[in-house]
Design an enzyme around this catalytic site. Structure first.
Site, mmCIF file in Angstrom:
data_model
loop_
_atom_site.group_PDB
_atom_site.id
_atom_site.type_symbol
_atom_site.label_atom_id
_atom_site.label_comp_id
_atom_site.label_asym_id
_atom_site.label_seq_id
_atom_site.Cartn_x
_atom_site.Cartn_y
_atom_site.Cartn_z
ATOM 1 N N ARG A 71 0.841 -1.192 0.000
ATOM 2 C CA ARG A 71 0.000 0.000 0.000
ATOM 3 C C ARG A 71 0.878 1.245 0.000
ATOM 4 O O ARG A 71 1.980 1.242 0.540
ATOM 5 C CB ARG A 71 -0.904 0.051 1.237
ATOM 6 N N TYR A 199 -0.590 -3.708 -7.818
ATOM 7 C CA TYR A 199 -0.427 -4.551 -6.635
ATOM 8 C C TYR A 199 -1.665 -4.487 -5.744
ATOM 9 O O TYR A 199 -2.134 -3.393 -5.383
ATOM 10 C CB TYR A 199 0.782 -4.102 -5.815
ATOM 11 N N LYS A 208 -9.947 -2.082 -0.067
ATOM 12 C CA LYS A 208 -10.052 -0.980 0.886
ATOM 13 C C LYS A 208 -10.613 0.291 0.247
ATOM 14 O O LYS A 208 -11.281 1.075 0.909
ATOM 15 C CB LYS A 208 -8.679 -0.695 1.503
ATOM 16 N N HIS A 228 -13.173 -2.267 9.099
ATOM 17 C CA HIS A 228 -12.037 -3.149 8.842
ATOM 18 C C HIS A 228 -12.060 -4.258 9.903
ATOM 19 O O HIS A 228 -11.237 -4.271 10.813
ATOM 20 C CB HIS A 228 -10.764 -2.317 8.912
ATOM 21 N N SER A 250 -2.581 -3.973 11.478
ATOM 22 C CA SER A 250 -1.709 -4.925 10.790
ATOM 23 C C SER A 250 -0.812 -5.642 11.790
ATOM 24 O O SER A 250 -0.416 -5.078 12.819
ATOM 25 C CB SER A 250 -0.836 -4.188 9.767
ATOM 26 N N CYS A 252 -1.408 -8.084 13.812
ATOM 27 C CA CYS A 252 -1.981 -8.404 15.125
ATOM 28 C C CYS A 252 -2.847 -9.658 15.096
ATOM 29 O O CYS A 252 -3.609 -9.911 16.028
ATOM 30 C CB CYS A 252 -2.786 -7.224 15.653
ATOM 31 N N ASP A 279 -11.870 -9.774 6.812
ATOM 32 C CA ASP A 279 -11.274 -8.459 6.594
ATOM 33 C C ASP A 279 -12.257 -7.295 6.648
ATOM 34 O O ASP A 279 -11.936 -6.259 7.209
ATOM 35 C CB ASP A 279 -10.564 -8.442 5.234
ATOM 36 N N ARG A 373 1.231 -12.245 -1.157
ATOM 37 C CA ARG A 373 -0.211 -12.376 -0.944
ATOM 38 C C ARG A 373 -0.765 -13.690 -1.486
ATOM 39 O O ARG A 373 -0.200 -14.317 -2.377
ATOM 40 C CB ARG A 373 -0.946 -11.231 -1.646
#
Length: 593
Positions: A71, A199, A208, A228, A250, A252, A279, A373
């Site tokens: 990102r 990407y 997102k 989120h 992120s 976690c 997500d 990914r």
């Protein structure tokens, strides 16, 4: 054959084609024949590599440019009319200024390429909560990923009819120039424009960009929440299923929790986990007055390094077939995707994520890129909830916020009410690690895990949460905060995490049913040590006492940091949150009676 009579849509496609000037325009109809032809085309151009059909059936590998691997928050903009409506945590540019900047980048950028028109739905097509989008792209990778992540094609155009509303998404690879890379959102006219990236979420504009940044603005105006969050069902041995929605920054453990495997003892007792989504959650007040959540996606797009048979067996099962991998290593011995964590012994004869020869035993470089990914169909998940396609969603009993704190936050605490829960979400934070930044313990606030994804001023976003609570009243879910990352004096984790987290979820859901006790603390309601089942966990009662302890001095320091964070929002900060911070500070300063 004409796929739609939606004149406004046709006019928009024609206008973007006149700007970008592709050689061809192909409408994606959703048919297997068309997708198979596009996959074959992607293999012929080198955009995809087909992997071992016996070991990883239906799987493919895609490599991005070396400069296009993550990102780009610094080049992601909210282009609403007024800068103050974007808020201090978003990058802003005036809409006309951004369009003037972007137009030369799009001008003729698809010459020699094909423009693909992808009609897609976020949510079950034709359901009351579905929202539609159309993405124009020159990337086969995007087309084939969107075919996994969304419901797409002719049924979406049929649902749109002649006049249906949709989010306009224009994506172009252009030159993959990082210095001219932009992801711009125009909430006032439901438009997303992305250029010079191919990407992940930079290019799959359903992710997102639509499902959070644009949808959060839609939700505020229409009375719902775009979050989120994972959505998880926990079934107890009595066959009762309660659902929770959980937000984590992120690194976690969000996907691990969404696809949690219960500890052996819990499995033997009949506990089951049901994944509704990993997500994104769209939440609204249902006809019964409760909060209901649905997963608008139809697939998973997750980070794969670190996933192992021990830590993520359900994730491994999910990616075992029909998966598009990005930036993993390629084991040349058996033509499979490989990443750090998959096995203890890395392959000796492989290509790294850049496509260079790689010997995992000798190389100091990692084989897979850190953000490598997987993109997998939702139906691959072995613990997929039977309710995942219920157009009404599932009723939420608990909201869970989480962060990564070495000493401050306890293992779990419950908020006293909805307002206190919004406060807990607004102060969510994680601490950096040496591996990430070279500095340990630097606190990064990430309210509700939405800091990079909220499409408007976050103070107004918190106000919207408070308004939703007022609508819910006594039907509001209980709100909890968890921290799986508390450490001892030597820096070692006190809690084993992964499947063992079910022990904490059990206490939460028993609280939702009025079946468990709690004790007061300055930060919220804590479980008694006897309320967490530790049998077989390897955690001692002494360690649990440490996990649930409150260090008032550390919390006082945190209050100062929270106050500084809140100050960024000036007069737009809801008074209720300012009051909650005052009450936290007062409780920390209260002397024991």
């Amino acid at each position: 054959m004409e796929l739609t009579r939606h004149q406004e849509l046709l006019s928009w496609v024609a206008a973007q084609a006149a700007l970008t000037r592709p050689d061809n325009i192909v409408w994606i109809d959703g048919s297997k024949a068309q997708l198979n032809a596009l996959r074959a085309q992607a293999v012929s151009t080198g955009e995809l590599l087909e992997l071992n059909g016996d070991k990883q059936p239906g799987c493919w590998l895609h490599r991005t440019e070396v400069s296009d691997v993550a990102r780009v928050e610094g080049r992601t903009f909210i282009c609403c009319e007024r800068e103050e409506d974007a808020g201090p945590t978003n990058h802003w540019m005036a809409p006309d200024e951004m369009r003037a900047l972007l137009r030369p980048l799009y001008d003729g950028c698809m010459r020699g390429r094909t423009m693909y028109v992808i009609p897609y739905s976020m949510g079950v097509v034709d359901s009351p909560f579905a929202r539609y989008g159309v993405e124009l792209t020159d990337s086969l990778y995007v087309v084939l990923s969107m075919a996994i992540m969304t419901r797409f094609g002719r049924p979406v155009l049929d649902a749109l009819g002649d006049t249906g509303e949709y989010v306009k998404c224009l994506h172009a690879k252009a030159d993959i120039d990082p210095d001219r890379r932009y992801i711009a959102h125009f909430p006032q006219d439901n438009t997303i424009m992305s250029v010079n990236s191919d990407y992940g979420g930079n290019a799959l504009l359903c992710k997102k960009c639509f499902s959070l940044r644009i949808a959060s603005v839609q939700g505020r105006s229409q009375g719902w929440l775009a979050e989120h969050m994972l959505i998880l069902g926990v079934e107890n041995p009595r066959g009762e299923v309660r659902y929770l929605a959980a937000a984590f920054p992120s690194a976690c453990g969000k996907t691990d929790l969404a696809m949690l495997t219960p500890p052996e003892r819990y499995r033997a007792q009949g506990w089951k986990i049901w994944c509704v989504g990993d997500d994104i959650a769209w939440l609204r007040v249902g006809p019964d007055g409760r909060l209901w959540a649905m997963n608008p996606e139809n697939g998973y797009l997750g980070v794969i390094p670190g996933v192992s048979p021990k830590t993520g067996p359900n994730i491994l099962a999910t990616v075992s077939r029909d998966t598009l991998f990005t930036n993993t290593a390629q084991n040349l011995d058996d033509d499979t995707a490989w990443w750090e964590g998959l096995s203890d012994t890395p392959p000796r004869h492989a290509l790294d994520w850049k496509g260079n020869p790689w010997d995992g035993a000798l190389s100091a470089e990692k084989g897979a890129q850190a953000n490598a990914r997987f993109c997998s169909p939702i139906t691959n998940c072995p613990c997929l909830s039977p309710e995942y396609e219920n157009p009404a969603g599932v009723p939420i009993s608990a909201i869970v916020f989480g962060g990564r704190r070495a000493k401050v936050a306890p293992l779990v605490y419950q908020s006293r009410d909805w307002v206190h829960g919004v406060f807990a979400g607004s102060i969510m934070a994680s601490e950096t690690t040496a591996a990430a930044t070279g500095k340990v313990g630097v606190v990064r606030r990430d309210p509700m895990a939405m800091l990079p994804f909220c499409g408007y001023n976050m103070a107004d976003y918190w106000r919207h949460w408070l308004e939703m609570g007022a609508l819910l009243g006594d039907n509001a879910p209980l709100v909890f905060h968890v921290n799986w990352f508390r450490t001892d004096g030597d820096g070692k984790l006190l809690w084993p995490g992964f499947g063992e987290n079910l022990r904490v979820l059990e206490w939460m859901l028993r609280r939702c049913g009025g079946e468990a006790e709690a004790v007061e603390s300055p930060v919220g309601l804590l479980p008694r040590t006897e309320d967490i089942d530790l049998e077989g966990s390897g955690v001692t009662r002494t360690a649990l006492e440490n996990l649930l302890s409150i260090d008032k001095a550390l919390w006082r320091d945190d209050v100062a940091d929270i106050r500084a964070f809140y100050a960024r929002f000036g007069g737009r900060l809801p008074q209720e949150l300012e009051q909650a911070l005052h009450e936290l500070e007062a409780g920390l300063n209260e002397r024991p009676s």
